[in-house]
Design a protein around this motif. Sequence first.
Motif, mmCIF file in Angstrom:
data_model
loop_
_atom_site.group_PDB
_atom_site.id
_atom_site.type_symbol
_atom_site.label_atom_id
_atom_site.label_comp_id
_atom_site.label_asym_id
_atom_site.label_seq_id
_atom_site.Cartn_x
_atom_site.Cartn_y
_atom_site.Cartn_z
ATOM 1 N N VAL A 47 0.843 -1.200 0.000
ATOM 2 C CA VAL A 47 0.000 0.000 0.000
ATOM 3 C C VAL A 47 0.881 1.255 0.000
ATOM 4 C CG1 VAL A 47 -1.688 1.309 1.367
ATOM 5 C CG2 VAL A 47 -1.971 -1.146 1.069
ATOM 6 N N PHE A 48 1.954 1.233 0.780
ATOM 7 C CA PHE A 48 2.857 2.372 0.821
ATOM 8 C C PHE A 48 3.544 2.569 -0.536
ATOM 9 C CE2 PHE A 48 6.100 4.492 3.880
ATOM 10 C CZ PHE A 48 5.567 5.727 3.591
ATOM 11 N N LEU A 49 3.897 1.468 -1.212
ATOM 12 C CA LEU A 49 4.498 1.548 -2.547
ATOM 13 C C LEU A 49 3.512 2.172 -3.544
ATOM 14 C CD1 LEU A 49 6.868 0.817 -4.452
ATOM 15 C CD2 LEU A 49 5.772 -1.386 -4.792
ATOM 16 N N ILE A 50 2.260 1.772 -3.468
ATOM 17 C CA ILE A 50 1.234 2.361 -4.332
ATOM 18 C C ILE A 50 1.121 3.858 -4.057
ATOM 19 C CG2 ILE A 50 -1.247 2.403 -4.828
ATOM 20 C CD1 ILE A 50 -1.228 -0.655 -4.307
ATOM 21 N N SER A 51 1.227 4.246 -2.786
ATOM 22 C CA SER A 51 1.162 5.658 -2.425
ATOM 23 C C SER A 51 2.310 6.448 -3.039
ATOM 24 C CB SER A 51 1.179 5.801 -0.903
ATOM 25 O OG SER A 51 1.345 7.145 -0.525
ATOM 26 N N VAL A 52 3.526 5.915 -2.975
ATOM 27 C CA VAL A 52 4.684 6.614 -3.539
ATOM 28 C C VAL A 52 4.553 6.720 -5.057
ATOM 29 C CG1 VAL A 52 7.184 6.479 -3.879
ATOM 30 C CG2 VAL A 52 6.219 6.004 -1.635
ATOM 31 N N VAL A 53 4.135 5.647 -5.710
ATOM 32 C CA VAL A 53 3.955 5.691 -7.169
ATOM 33 C C VAL A 53 2.849 6.681 -7.531
ATOM 34 C CG1 VAL A 53 3.233 4.309 -9.173
ATOM 35 C CG2 VAL A 53 4.872 3.376 -7.531
ATOM 36 N N PHE A 54 1.777 6.728 -6.760
ATOM 37 C CA PHE A 54 0.697 7.689 -7.005
ATOM 38 C C PHE A 54 1.210 9.118 -6.886
ATOM 39 C CE2 PHE A 54 -2.770 10.370 -5.375
ATOM 40 C CZ PHE A 54 -3.672 10.244 -6.411
ATOM 41 N N ASP A 55 2.038 9.393 -5.857
ATOM 42 C CA ASP A 55 2.573 10.747 -5.685
ATOM 43 C C ASP A 55 3.495 11.142 -6.830
ATOM 44 O OD1 ASP A 55 1.135 11.139 -3.378
ATOM 45 O OD2 ASP A 55 2.796 10.598 -2.036
ATOM 46 N N VAL A 56 4.311 10.199 -7.317
ATOM 47 C CA VAL A 56 5.181 10.500 -8.453
ATOM 48 C C VAL A 56 4.334 10.774 -9.700
ATOM 49 C CG1 VAL A 56 6.902 9.511 -10.024
ATOM 50 C CG2 VAL A 56 7.184 9.266 -7.558
ATOM 51 N N ALA A 57 3.337 9.953 -9.931
ATOM 52 C CA ALA A 57 2.471 10.154 -11.104
ATOM 53 C C ALA A 57 1.720 11.475 -10.989
ATOM 54 C CB ALA A 57 1.490 8.995 -11.232
ATOM 55 N N ARG A 58 1.305 11.820 -9.789
ATOM 56 C CA ARG A 58 0.585 13.081 -9.571
ATOM 57 C C ARG A 58 1.477 14.278 -9.873
ATOM 58 N NH1 ARG A 58 -1.727 14.972 -3.806
ATOM 59 N NH2 ARG A 58 0.481 14.888 -3.375
ATOM 60 N N SER A 59 2.732 14.200 -9.454
ATOM 61 C CA SER A 59 3.629 15.331 -9.720
ATOM 62 C C SER A 59 3.992 15.434 -11.203
ATOM 63 C CB SER A 59 4.889 15.222 -8.870
ATOM 64 O OG SER A 59 5.655 14.110 -9.273
ATOM 65 N N LEU A 60 4.053 14.293 -11.906
ATOM 66 C CA LEU A 60 4.360 14.325 -13.332
ATOM 67 C C LEU A 60 3.183 14.841 -14.168
ATOM 68 C CD1 LEU A 60 6.325 10.974 -13.825
ATOM 69 C CD2 LEU A 60 7.241 13.303 -13.909
ATOM 70 N N THR A 61 1.986 14.551 -13.735
ATOM 71 C CA THR A 61 0.804 14.917 -14.530
ATOM 72 C C THR A 61 0.174 16.238 -14.115
ATOM 73 O OG1 THR A 61 -0.633 13.640 -13.063
ATOM 74 C CG2 THR A 61 0.256 12.499 -15.005
ATOM 75 N N PHE A 62 0.701 16.889 -13.094
ATOM 76 C CA PHE A 62 0.089 18.126 -12.602
ATOM 77 C C PHE A 62 -0.013 19.212 -13.676
ATOM 78 C CE2 PHE A 62 0.125 22.209 -10.336
ATOM 79 C CZ PHE A 62 -1.041 22.059 -9.617
ATOM 80 N N PRO A 63 1.071 19.479 -14.440
ATOM 81 C CA PRO A 63 0.923 20.533 -15.465
ATOM 82 C C PRO A 63 -0.166 20.206 -16.495
ATOM 83 C CG PRO A 63 3.235 19.977 -15.166
ATOM 84 C CD PRO A 63 2.440 19.000 -14.374
ATOM 85 N N TYR A 64 -0.282 18.969 -16.877
ATOM 86 C CA TYR A 64 -1.301 18.569 -17.855
ATOM 87 C C TYR A 64 -2.704 18.649 -17.238
ATOM 88 C CZ TYR A 64 2.912 16.791 -20.030
ATOM 89 O OH TYR A 64 4.166 16.689 -20.557
ATOM 90 N N LEU A 65 -2.789 18.391 -15.947
ATOM 91 C CA LEU A 65 -4.070 18.471 -15.256
ATOM 92 C C LEU A 65 -4.556 19.918 -15.176
ATOM 93 C CD1 LEU A 65 -6.098 16.629 -13.812
ATOM 94 C CD2 LEU A 65 -4.862 17.082 -11.705
ATOM 95 N N VAL A 66 -3.631 20.856 -14.954
ATOM 96 C CA VAL A 66 -3.996 22.274 -14.911
ATOM 97 C C VAL A 66 -4.536 22.713 -16.272
ATOM 98 C CG1 VAL A 66 -3.074 24.617 -14.644
ATOM 99 C CG2 VAL A 66 -2.399 22.828 -13.054
ATOM 100 N N GLU A 67 -3.891 22.249 -17.350
ATOM 101 C CA GLU A 67 -4.374 22.601 -18.689
ATOM 102 C C GLU A 67 -5.755 21.998 -18.955
ATOM 103 O OE1 GLU A 67 -1.655 21.596 -21.800
ATOM 104 O OE2 GLU A 67 0.008 22.656 -20.841
ATOM 105 N N ALA A 68 -5.990 20.797 -18.449
ATOM 106 C CA ALA A 68 -7.244 20.102 -18.740
ATOM 107 C C ALA A 68 -8.429 20.707 -17.993
ATOM 108 C CB ALA A 68 -7.113 18.632 -18.410
ATOM 109 N N VAL A 69 -8.263 21.053 -16.709
ATOM 110 C CA VAL A 69 -9.411 21.525 -15.926
ATOM 111 C C VAL A 69 -9.392 23.035 -15.722
ATOM 112 C CG1 VAL A 69 -9.723 19.349 -14.716
ATOM 113 C CG2 VAL A 69 -8.295 21.105 -13.698
ATOM 114 N N GLY A 70 -8.312 23.680 -15.977
ATOM 115 C CA GLY A 70 -8.222 25.127 -15.793
ATOM 116 C C GLY A 70 -7.719 25.486 -14.412
ATOM 117 N N ILE A 71 -7.162 26.662 -14.325
ATOM 118 C CA ILE A 71 -6.552 27.094 -13.071
ATOM 119 C C ILE A 71 -7.590 27.353 -11.985
ATOM 120 C CG2 ILE A 71 -6.502 29.568 -13.549
ATOM 121 C CD1 ILE A 71 -3.630 27.634 -12.037
ATOM 122 N N ARG A 72 -8.815 27.721 -12.372
ATOM 123 C CA ARG A 72 -9.858 28.015 -11.387
ATOM 124 C C ARG A 72 -10.418 26.738 -10.755
ATOM 125 N NH1 ARG A 72 -12.437 33.362 -12.010
ATOM 126 N NH2 ARG A 72 -11.225 34.453 -13.596
#
Length: 179
Positions: A47-72
């Motif tokens: 479970v902890f390994l899944i958490s670390v992989v999720f956090d890495v994926a979240r940090s990699l996809t954050f810029p694309y997520l901002v473009e997709a949903v908007g800054i607001r």
Amino acid sequence: MNIASTFGAFVFALLMIILLIVGIVLMIRARAEHGRAAMLGLYGCIVFLISVVFDVARSLTFPYLVEAVGIRSIGGVVLVEALISLVLTGGGVGLLIWAVVARRTPAQPPQTPGWPQPPQPHGWQQPQQPQQPQPQQPEWQRQSQPPPEWQPQSPPQPPAGPQPGWQDPERPGWQNPQG
């Protein structure tokens, strides 16, 4: 400066992933010896390994997520991601703590006939004392005592026969060597 902090975060995440994979391997190997505690530790590492992989994926996809949903609208998405990360991290750490305090499955003791006894002196032996009934103990005390099969056992004693040394001539069974 931003590249250095990003690089440091990825090195940290990579070290955590390696550490958790080593933990998973060790828990699998210790499963036979530690039983349920090793399985809880294994689940905690996963479970902890899944958490670390999720956090890495979240940090990699954050810029694309901002473009997709908007800054607001990014605040709600970040909140949901943070809650998922909290549940995964807390669950992994909680399972690891539970594994540390869980009762371990005891290893089977070697099959020996009993504990070695000192040699018995010849001659008079003290009679055995009768066993006194044990008072009832609370449940928590009974659980802390080892099972009867773990108690030391004395080896079987030879039957009482004539003892070496002086024998009483008045005692029946004594034979006179002269006749």
